[in-house]
Scaffold this motif. Sequence first.
Motif, short mmCIF file in Angstrom:
data_model
loop_
_atom_site.label_atom_id
_atom_site.label_comp_id
_atom_site.label_asym_id
_atom_site.label_seq_id
_atom_site.Cartn_x
_atom_site.Cartn_y
_atom_site.Cartn_z
N SER A 173 0.82 -1.21 0.00
CA SER A 173 0.00 0.00 0.00
C SER A 173 0.85 1.26 0.00
O SER A 173 0.49 2.26 -0.62
N THR A 174 1.98 1.21 0.68
CA THR A 174 2.86 2.39 0.65
C THR A 174 3.43 2.58 -0.76
O THR A 174 3.64 3.72 -1.20
N LEU A 175 3.64 1.48 -1.47
CA LEU A 175 4.11 1.59 -2.86
C LEU A 175 3.04 2.24 -3.73
O LEU A 175 3.33 3.09 -4.57
N LEU A 176 1.79 1.84 -3.49
CA LEU A 176 0.68 2.46 -4.22
C LEU A 176 0.60 3.95 -3.91
O LEU A 176 0.41 4.77 -4.81
N ASP A 177 0.72 4.27 -2.64
CA ASP A 177 0.69 5.69 -2.27
C ASP A 177 1.84 6.46 -2.93
O ASP A 177 1.63 7.57 -3.43
N ALA A 178 3.01 5.87 -2.93
CA ALA A 178 4.16 6.54 -3.55
C ALA A 178 3.89 6.76 -5.04
O ALA A 178 4.23 7.80 -5.60
N ASP B 20 4.14 10.23 -7.70
CA ASP B 20 4.51 9.87 -9.08
C ASP B 20 5.78 9.04 -9.15
O ASP B 20 6.63 9.23 -10.02
N ASP B 21 5.92 8.13 -8.24
CA ASP B 21 7.11 7.31 -8.16
C ASP B 21 6.96 6.12 -9.10
O ASP B 21 6.26 5.15 -8.81
N ALA B 22 7.61 6.20 -10.25
CA ALA B 22 7.43 5.17 -11.28
C ALA B 22 8.00 3.83 -10.83
O ALA B 22 7.47 2.76 -11.18
N ALA B 23 9.08 3.86 -10.07
CA ALA B 23 9.67 2.61 -9.60
C ALA B 23 8.71 1.90 -8.65
O ALA B 23 8.52 0.69 -8.72
N ALA B 24 8.09 2.67 -7.77
CA ALA B 24 7.10 2.09 -6.85
C ALA B 24 5.92 1.53 -7.62
O ALA B 24 5.42 0.45 -7.31
N GLU B 25 5.50 2.25 -8.64
CA GLU B 25 4.37 1.79 -9.45
C GLU B 25 4.70 0.46 -10.13
O GLU B 25 3.89 -0.46 -10.16
#
Lengths: 593, 593
Positions: free
Chosen positions: A366-371, A376-381
């Motif tokens: 979920s923190t990755l989704l939030d990022a 706009d964190d493409a790596a997290a996405e």
Amino acid sequence: MPRYTAPTKDMQFVLHDVLKVAEQNIPGYEDLEADFTAAILEEAGRLTSEVVAPLNRIGDTEGCTLENGIVRTPTGFKDAFAKVKEGGWPGLDMPEEYGGQNMPIVIGTAVGEMFSSANMAFTMYQGLTHGAASAILAHGSDAQKDTYLPNMVSCDWTGTMNLTEPHCGTDLGLMRTKAEPQEDGSYKITGQKIFISAGEHDMADNIIHLVLAKITGAPDGIKGVSLFIVPKICVNDDGSLGARNAVAVGNIEEKMGIHGNSTCVMNYDGATGYLLGEEHKGMRAMFTMMNEARLGVGMQGMSQAEAAYQNALDYAKDRLQGRDVTGEKNPDGPADPLIVHPDIRRSLMDQKSFAEGARAFILWGSTLLDASHRADDAAAEGLVSLLTPVIKGFLTDQGYDMTIKAQQVYGGHGYIEEWGMSQFTRDSRIAMIYEGANGVQALDLVGRKLAQDGGKHVMAFFDLVKTFIKENAGQDADFDAQFLEPLKTASKDLQAAGMYFMQNGMKNPNNALSGSYDFMHMFGHVCLGLMWARMGKAAMVALEGGASDVAFYETKLHTGRYYMARQLPATALHLSRIQSGAETVMALEAAHF
Amino acid sequence: MPRYTAPTKDMQFVLHDVLKVAEQNIPGYEDLEADFTAAILEEAGRLTSEVVAPLNRIGDTEGCTLENGIVRTPTGFKDAFAKVKEGGWPGLDMPEEYGGQNMPIVIGTAVGEMFSSANMAFTMYQGLTHGAASAILAHGSDAQKDTYLPNMVSCDWTGTMNLTEPHCGTDLGLMRTKAEPQEDGSYKITGQKIFISAGEHDMADNIIHLVLAKITGAPDGIKGVSLFIVPKICVNDDGSLGARNAVAVGNIEEKMGIHGNSTCVMNYDGATGYLLGEEHKGMRAMFTMMNEARLGVGMQGMSQAEAAYQNALDYAKDRLQGRDVTGEKNPDGPADPLIVHPDIRRSLMDQKSFAEGARAFILWGSTLLDASHRADDAAAEGLVSLLTPVIKGFLTDQGYDMTIKAQQVYGGHGYIEEWGMSQFTRDSRIAMIYEGANGVQALDLVGRKLAQDGGKHVMAFFDLVKTFIKENAGQDADFDAQFLEPLKTASKDLQAAGMYFMQNGMKNPNNALSGSYDFMHMFGHVCLGLMWARMGKAAMVALEGGASDVAFYETKLHTGRYYMARQLPATALHLSRIQSGAETVMALEAAHF
């Protein structure tokens, strides 16, 4: 009747000791101090254990009923739903401009777990609404957002997702539902959809169906599918409710579980619908909902494991049966409690180490989704996109297995409906099937996500594991041996499997696809192994820092050691299956099975 | 609605190609020529698929109802039961002097599998009767045998087993049901028993309850338990039915499955009972029933896997969804059938290789029982006693998992009751629980059976595996690599686990007990590995001998290779868990879970 107590303390540990949310550089996270999140989680914990959980068994027993086109939800659902709305819970992580509270997804997920543990069938009414609202948020016009979102964020109107038809589920290209363009820009939708969760019920003033259909003359297959908004009751220009639309519930299904949620056959008979997003790009729009929904379904899997575990634990402490072979533990009683027996502990430790590991995994996701959404964190996405089928497939398979283990602790009583343990297994079973059956998740993972962006995301995942090991090795010999070494071994197994796919999948894709399910499971184990290593480290840091609740942190370490010793080594078995290749899987002619 | 087709051909293969029953030196086996067994199996196959199977879903839907002390079975059960009795099936392997046909147990087991696959809940009425009759046969006086057996062998009267009480299941020493001696040599039985399968129903003139109780003044604990015959209706000296006994059904339980079987709370209120066997030796007498019953329950596990697999296979061939990635297989249709997809095949091969391996295992176990009963073969008796908890625990766990896999093949439809796949999972679930929950089977295996007679039987098992490998190695390089090597590896894993228990269990028994469940599973895998090696060999011999049905035997070899490559390696995982010892399992204080 089963009880449910929200694991607030464990969530706080993950949010603050492990993920350190308030320190993360994600807009909105700066508010997530421990006191603030504790207040939210405690409030949600009260509501879910006191109001929502007591309706779980009632929902199972009564189910939903259909009479004259009206679906009635079980006794108490309506009142509880009103209380949930009153508290503003459905809009927790929705934008403020539509009446939400704009919290990060990680908070929505933690609260969502509580709701789902307390009553999965009940929670689906808001869960589906959330998914539908997200799709409108992402793909709707401003007018569509203004028309639908305020009422959906509050859950005055609920939402649905309409994909499946009798002859097609996974293969949506076979779809027959039609959309005929009208002069006013709307469409007439005609067709039948099945397995529509919350398709019709008595808890909302309106129901907003999101429906996949093919516009007249659209290309064949999946490329000709568009997404439509089809309200149950048409909405006038001033926002008031107008005429009944030509959509009706045809039947509600008799299911194995989640009886409290109405699973409907929906008939569209020239119903008025409005294109959501672009023509023929319906799958893309639907995937917005589906990715969120898949994380939610993974969470359902763990949520049922958690709820079942809590009750199995109570029973294991209460039920007197047999004696501890190493010496009586309850000498004044007629027998010792079940929990003294090693095999009962094995089962409880399996459940506990899974539930806590899975919780950390989902909150991290979920923190990755939030990022991705907020920074706009493409790596997290990319990473969360890779992990989504793992979260969905692995956590629902394992979550289900854990409910079976919890039921088993009860012996014969586990099989009697009155005790409620059967319901956890029956409810959680659906999570392995819907939102893409787990075999399809494995296919998505191996056939699509692994190679996405040139394999960048899976490399990033391995780097992340490697970096964690490197940064934490050599400080504590026990931690190295008990946590880091097993994680390294498991991660190497996973890499070896990926390598096998690369080397053998090109000449015969079946070499990869025959191992996809095992790969999904070994990936899941490595993720939980990583989470346990991170949790173990956090527990050590807390103990070294003089934390007062020594038992809590020591228990974390013990539980992590259990996972590392007893669960993580499963990666080797999965690897050996994968490396055996496609030959034995594909050898038989269909006629010879 | 699900279909069921009896796997007659596969049973014939196991009986004749693999076990070579007619050549075995067991009294009664000389009659078991292929034509003879085929005739029986085909007749049973017709009855079970045409008469018994169609009632399976009706039984699930209607369940049993209790009104004014009378339990009604589902529509059609009575008529079908009459047909089963008419055919003499309940007495198939019972002595001729009581109206049976005196067939070996191996034939009773093969036929029993068909009945159980067709309708598990229905078949339990005769199954329980068989168990109760066996106990009377083994421990009853001549007068008791004459009074009860003829009517029980015909199933005019049915039987039950009464062990569990509300506060005790596994730990029967806690039992409270009392037996007061009367002047006429009978006893007055008072107490409550729960989970009594077929405790009351409308298909028999009388019900003979076998009840565990404590005689006034008996020693404490398990050593004070005796077994009693308590007829529902008292039997006069001339064999006619007399007065109603003081036993009554208190309630029927709402269960997760096997709805067609009445699971009763039975109240004994000074009911007249007759001691069966010796005073205070009730557990020993009960074990006669329980060992037979445990084999029967293992068979239930595989029987549900078989039935579910047959339907999953049909669905996988029929349902069109997606395309074979290596090239379309159904170019004229809108999509290819599910069975082209590697992950669906993985699931089907898991199911197929389990069901066929388990069938061979159970039939082999039955020949050991026959050798023990008919030829006083002590080695066979010791071996089957060792294998009984493996058959019960492993086959019911795995059988259940296979029904879940079968259900998964159906996607969303698997979750809808109408399709019948949910029932297979719900029915088979009980097999992991009753007749000793599977954790108790593991305890029996590791805590008792391994060391029985100085470990003689487990040594005999390892010798048997070793001898098979030795006698068959070096003749065919493929067979060596694909069958014998994996079997050798797995067997070594099992031996290593046994060694670990010996070396570490003495100083701390928890080191053995923490690994008991894994040991049971790895033992099961080695047994199925052995069966697949034997079946593979038999198939090769048949092919070399010019057998006409080449596809059948080649399919056997393919299926065996799958099991060896994909399932048998699980032993390594189980071993690594066992070798991790008790520490992580036992570390937590009960309060810290």
